[in-house]
Scaffold this motif. Structure first.
Motif, PDB file in Angstrom:
ATOM      1  N   THR A  22      43.117  48.008  37.966  1.00 27.80           N
ATOM      2  CA  THR A  22      41.734  47.593  37.671  1.00 27.80           C
ATOM      3  C   THR A  22      41.601  47.215  36.197  1.00 27.80           C
ATOM      4  O   THR A  22      42.404  47.646  35.366  1.00 27.80           O
ATOM      5  CB  THR A  22      40.743  48.744  37.935  1.00 27.80           C
ATOM      6  OG1 THR A  22      41.018  49.809  37.011  1.00 27.80           O
ATOM      7  CG2 THR A  22      40.842  49.264  39.363  1.00 27.80           C
ATOM      8  N   LYS A  23      40.548  46.459  35.904  1.00 29.02           N
ATOM      9  CA  LYS A  23      40.294  46.102  34.501  1.00 29.02           C
ATOM     10  C   LYS A  23      39.997  47.358  33.684  1.00 29.02           C
ATOM     11  O   LYS A  23      40.346  47.438  32.508  1.00 29.02           O
ATOM     12  CB  LYS A  23      39.169  45.076  34.393  1.00 29.02           C
ATOM     13  CG  LYS A  23      37.801  45.623  34.750  1.00 29.02           C
ATOM     14  CD  LYS A  23      36.700  44.599  34.568  1.00 29.02           C
ATOM     15  CE  LYS A  23      35.367  45.264  34.809  1.00 29.02           C
ATOM     16  NZ  LYS A  23      34.344  44.446  35.311  1.00 29.02           N
ATOM     17  N   GLY A  58      36.661  37.283  31.117  1.00 30.10           N
ATOM     18  CA  GLY A  58      37.687  36.590  31.892  1.00 30.10           C
ATOM     19  C   GLY A  58      37.589  35.085  31.717  1.00 30.10           C
ATOM     20  O   GLY A  58      36.490  34.523  31.726  1.00 30.10           O
ATOM     21  N   LYS A  91      41.421  42.023  38.709  1.00 30.40           N
ATOM     22  CA  LYS A  91      40.163  41.255  38.683  1.00 30.40           C
ATOM     23  C   LYS A  91      39.361  41.546  37.420  1.00 30.40           C
ATOM     24  O   LYS A  91      39.137  42.703  37.077  1.00 30.40           O
ATOM     25  CB  LYS A  91      39.298  41.622  39.892  1.00 30.40           C
ATOM     26  CG  LYS A  91      39.968  41.357  41.219  1.00 30.40           C
ATOM     27  CD  LYS A  91      39.556  40.023  41.754  1.00 30.40           C
ATOM     28  CE  LYS A  91      40.131  39.789  43.143  1.00 30.40           C
ATOM     29  NZ  LYS A  91      40.617  38.427  43.306  1.00 30.40           N
ATOM     30  N   GLU A  94      34.238  36.631  35.233  1.00 29.77           N
ATOM     31  CA  GLU A  94      34.382  35.441  34.397  1.00 29.77           C
ATOM     32  C   GLU A  94      33.369  35.439  33.257  1.00 29.77           C
ATOM     33  O   GLU A  94      32.212  35.815  33.444  1.00 29.77           O
ATOM     34  CB  GLU A  94      34.196  34.186  35.253  1.00 29.77           C
ATOM     35  CG  GLU A  94      34.467  32.905  34.484  1.00 29.77           C
ATOM     36  CD  GLU A  94      34.396  31.660  35.364  1.00 29.77           C
ATOM     37  OE1 GLU A  94      34.649  30.571  34.831  1.00 29.77           O
ATOM     38  OE2 GLU A  94      34.083  31.786  36.569  1.00 29.77           O
ATOM     39  N   SER A 100      31.439  35.802  39.321  1.00 23.81           N
ATOM     40  CA  SER A 100      32.718  35.174  39.637  1.00 23.81           C
ATOM     41  C   SER A 100      33.873  36.046  39.145  1.00 23.81           C
ATOM     42  O   SER A 100      33.899  36.456  37.986  1.00 23.81           O
ATOM     43  CB  SER A 100      32.775  33.798  38.963  1.00 23.81           C
ATOM     44  OG  SER A 100      34.065  33.259  39.074  1.00 23.81           O
ATOM     45  N   GLN A 101      34.800  36.351  40.055  1.00 22.73           N
ATOM     46  CA  GLN A 101      35.954  37.194  39.719  1.00 22.73           C
ATOM     47  C   GLN A 101      37.195  36.323  39.487  1.00 22.73           C
ATOM     48  O   GLN A 101      37.416  35.359  40.208  1.00 22.73           O
ATOM     49  CB  GLN A 101      36.249  38.164  40.871  1.00 22.73           C
ATOM     50  CG  GLN A 101      35.140  39.152  41.138  1.00 22.73           C
ATOM     51  CD  GLN A 101      35.103  40.258  40.093  1.00 22.73           C
ATOM     52  OE1 GLN A 101      36.102  40.900  39.802  1.00 22.73           O
ATOM     53  NE2 GLN A 101      33.933  40.471  39.523  1.00 22.73           N
ATOM     54  N   ILE A 102      37.983  36.711  38.486  1.00 23.00           N
ATOM     55  CA  ILE A 102      39.194  35.965  38.147  1.00 23.00           C
ATOM     56  C   ILE A 102      40.391  36.900  38.246  1.00 23.00           C
ATOM     57  O   ILE A 102      40.308  38.064  37.836  1.00 23.00           O
ATOM     58  CB  ILE A 102      39.093  35.429  36.698  1.00 23.00           C
ATOM     59  CG1 ILE A 102      37.956  34.415  36.601  1.00 23.00           C
ATOM     60  CG2 ILE A 102      40.398  34.814  36.228  1.00 23.00           C
ATOM     61  CD1 ILE A 102      37.632  34.033  35.180  1.00 23.00           C
ATOM     62  N   ASP A 103      41.502  36.402  38.769  1.00 24.34           N
ATOM     63  CA  ASP A 103      42.754  37.161  38.773  1.00 24.34           C
ATOM     64  C   ASP A 103      43.409  36.994  37.411  1.00 24.34           C
ATOM     65  O   ASP A 103      43.902  35.915  37.069  1.00 24.34           O
ATOM     66  CB  ASP A 103      43.692  36.647  39.867  1.00 24.34           C
ATOM     67  CG  ASP A 103      43.211  37.037  41.253  1.00 24.34           C
ATOM     68  OD1 ASP A 103      42.586  38.109  41.387  1.00 24.34           O
ATOM     69  OD2 ASP A 103      43.459  36.275  42.204  1.00 24.34           O
TER      70      ASP A 103
END
Length: 160
Positions: A22-23, A58, A91, A94, A100-103
């Motif tokens: 996780t972040k 992100g 994740k 953004e 909005s989720q970013i990998d």
């Protein structure tokens, strides 16, 4: 290119985080390391996590995102930047778009004193990672020494 200062003023480090999911784990691990080395105060970790929730960092670089978490300058004792490669992406929300989720596979943890400073570093990081090939090759690195060298020489363009 933004002027990003001399290397002797700022501590640069690199990390490879194999086990994070996780972040929060990413930020906590990097913040703990900076705290133990005396670069940030004990409020830095929580402040960075809170800031990330409210103002996500992100960036949707291709094919893998990057993130640049940081805290307010009052939590920084001595300036430092740690770049981390996450072999398994995590994740991050953004920047400018919480939904909005970013990998993310590359993280730059910034512990800097001036807001301007953040912007200069961000500009250099974003410019470098606009090139997909740079994202791919940096994310593939497994040598902290190489990561640090590319960060200083190619991303920040500091002459050693």
């Amino acid at each position: 290119m933004g002027n990003v200062g001399k290397t002797e003023d700022i501590f640069y480090d690199a990390a490879i985080l194999n086990e994070v999911k996780t972040k929060e784990e990413v930020i906590s691990l990097l913040a703990k390391d900076l705290f133990e080395k005396g670069y940030v105060n004990e409020a830095y970790c929580k402040a960075t996590l809170d800031r990330e929730d409210n103002y996500p960092t992100g960036l949707a670089t291709k094919p893998i995102g990057i993130a640049v978490p940081h805290s307010n300058p009052e939590n920084v004792l001595k300036e430092a930047i740690v770049v981390a490669v996450l072999p398994q992406v995590v994740k991050f929300a953004e920047m400018g778009n919480n939904s909005s989720q970013i990998d993310v596979g590359i993280v730059f943890m910034l512990a800097l004193k001036g807001e301007n400073n953040h912007l200069n570093y961000l500009k250099n990081i974003v410019n470098y990672f606009k090139q997909q090939q740079n994202v791919i090759s940096f994310h593939a690195l497994r040598s902290k020494m190489q990561m640090r060298e590319i960060f200083l020489k190619d991303i920040l363009q500091i002459q050693q």
